[in-house]
Design an enzyme around this catalytic site. Structure first.
Site, PDB file in Angstrom:
ATOM      1  CG  ASN A  56     -12.266  -5.437 -85.241  1.00 38.59           C
ATOM      2  OD1 ASN A  56     -12.136  -5.663 -86.437  1.00 38.59           O
ATOM      3  ND2 ASN A  56     -13.448  -5.399 -84.644  1.00 38.59           N
ATOM      4  CG  ASP A 109     -22.813  -5.476 -92.588  1.00 40.05           C
ATOM      5  OD1 ASP A 109     -22.246  -4.390 -92.805  1.00 40.05           O
ATOM      6  OD2 ASP A 109     -23.342  -5.731 -91.490  1.00 40.05           O
ATOM      7  CG  HIS A 154     -20.216  -2.953 -90.203  1.00 45.92           C
ATOM      8  ND1 HIS A 154     -20.991  -4.088 -90.217  1.00 45.92           N
ATOM      9  CD2 HIS A 154     -19.397  -3.066 -89.126  1.00 45.92           C
ATOM     10  CE1 HIS A 154     -20.659  -4.867 -89.183  1.00 45.92           C
ATOM     11  NE2 HIS A 154     -19.690  -4.272 -88.523  1.00 45.92           N
ATOM     12  CD  GLU A 174     -16.610  -0.835 -82.670  1.00 45.12           C
ATOM     13  OE1 GLU A 174     -17.300  -0.370 -81.748  1.00 45.12           O
ATOM     14  OE2 GLU A 174     -17.068  -1.590 -83.542  1.00 45.12           O
ATOM     15  CD  GLU A 220     -17.257  -6.283 -86.309  1.00 42.79           C
ATOM     16  OE1 GLU A 220     -18.312  -5.604 -86.334  1.00 42.79           O
ATOM     17  OE2 GLU A 220     -16.455  -6.257 -85.356  1.00 42.79           O
TER      18      GLU A 220
END
Length: 350
Positions: free
Chosen positions: A210, A278, A247, A169, A276
């Protein structure tokens, strides 16, 4: 602190239906849904992924390892784990040269005992600019602290953690390098310094960049990461993979270009990982979303695996969206079968 949202994603901050319903569904998108008894330890997510030469992992909270339902799902379903926040800089080195590896070590040791791979997330996360003791350092001292932190952590886990998200990030939505203590003192060059320090500390580890919001290569942030990877590859800066956090607040948030973005990063000569994942929602729509995401990865040979960001909905950093593959009781949701069917179908068609 104000934190910008992306599809319900808040910076780096992750702190912290029934069998009858599944059996009653005829299709998940293009994929048939097996009944709830069809999955087993031999045919679950991790085993199915391994048969394709990939992994299917989960983010693990050390404090949940005393929960037998939680650990049962880990053992049965996942062949890779990520210590959820236990390897973040503030958790591992809360004061300079004072390291706390116990929490992360619980996850790493358990994974190794059960034959699961380990991903290390959060080695350097400038979006979480709250390592208070770094704020008082000069530029030269900040550089020394960065190198020392990376060296100490990777040396401690050498041979145990196979893949590291070296920097996470680091870019803003505009495509510029995110302002942070590191960027403000060292400039964008800190990214390269971090990767070089990581390679020196553990030459065998796979090193990733990432980020969230890079699932559509048409957006400035994704293009900036693409340019970074291309530059690193051209100059011999060590980078082995790119992590797409993925996400999604709902199925509708998955960009139509998702698969093309994965392929574009892979074409640079690096592996791609969904790190990650979801997806908010429930039922058929959520199941189809998981099917599409997993299919997009499996269709690209250099997309090596998928990690969901938690095990059950109640373990999620945004549990109100019920974004994971298992409900509060640990029962497989339709989303589980969407992911599983994607890996099985792609064995033939992708």
């Amino acid at each position: 602190m104000t934190r910008a949202l992306f599809n319900g994603r808040t910076g780096r901050w992750h702190r912290a239906l029934t069998a009858a319903a599944v059996a009653g569904m005829a299709l998940i998108g293009a994929a048939a849904v097996p009944d709830a008894g069809a999955a087993s330890a031999a045919t679950g997510l991790g085993a199915t992924a391994a048969a394709r030469g990939r992994y299917f992992g989960a983010a693990v909270q050390p404090g949940r390892l005393t929960d037998p339902v939680y650990t049962g799902l880990l053992d049965q379903e996942f062949n890779s784990v990520t210590p959820e926040n236990a390897l973040e800089w503030d958790a591992v080195e809360p004061a300079r040269n004072q390291f706390a590896f116990t929490a992360a070590g619980l996850v790493v040791d358990r994974a190794r005992a059960h034959g699961a791979a380990v991903r290390g997330r959060g080695l350097v996360s400038p979006s979480a600019d709250h390592v208070a003791w770094v704020a008082a350092l000069s530029a030269d001292d900040t550089r020394a602290a960065l190198r020392s932190h990376i060296t100490a952590v990777l040396s401690h886990f050498r041979g145990q953690v196979g893949t590291w998200d070296v920097v996470s990030e680091a870019f803003a939505d505009s495509g510029s390098v995110r302002p942070s203590m590191l960027a403000n003192r060292l400039g964008p060059a800190y990214l390269e310094e971090a990767f070089r320090a990581a390679r020196a500390a553990d030459p065998a580890a796979r090193l990733c960049y990432n980020d969230f919001g890079i699932e559509d290569l048409g957006l400035p942030k994704a293009q900036a990461v693409y340019d970074l990877v291309r530059d690193f590859r051209s100059r011999g800066v060590p980078i082995d993979c790119v992590g797409l956090e993925s996400h999604f607040i709902s199925a509708a948030a998955i960009p139509s270009t998702y698969g093309r973005t994965i392929a574009a990063f892979a074409a640079l000569g690096v592996n791609v990982e969904i790190t990650e994942l979801d997806v908010g929602g429930s039922g058929t729509a959520q199941a189809d979303a998981y099917r599409r995401v997993v299919s997009a990865c499996i269709a690209v040979s250099r997309c090596t695996g998928v990690t969901v960001w938690g095990v059950r909905d109640i373990d999620s950093w945004r549990s109100n969206l019920t974004p994971l593959l298992f409900d509060a009781a640990g029962t497989r949701k339709p989303a589980y079968y969407g992911a599983l069917s994607a890996m099985r179908i792609c064995a033939v068609r992708c």
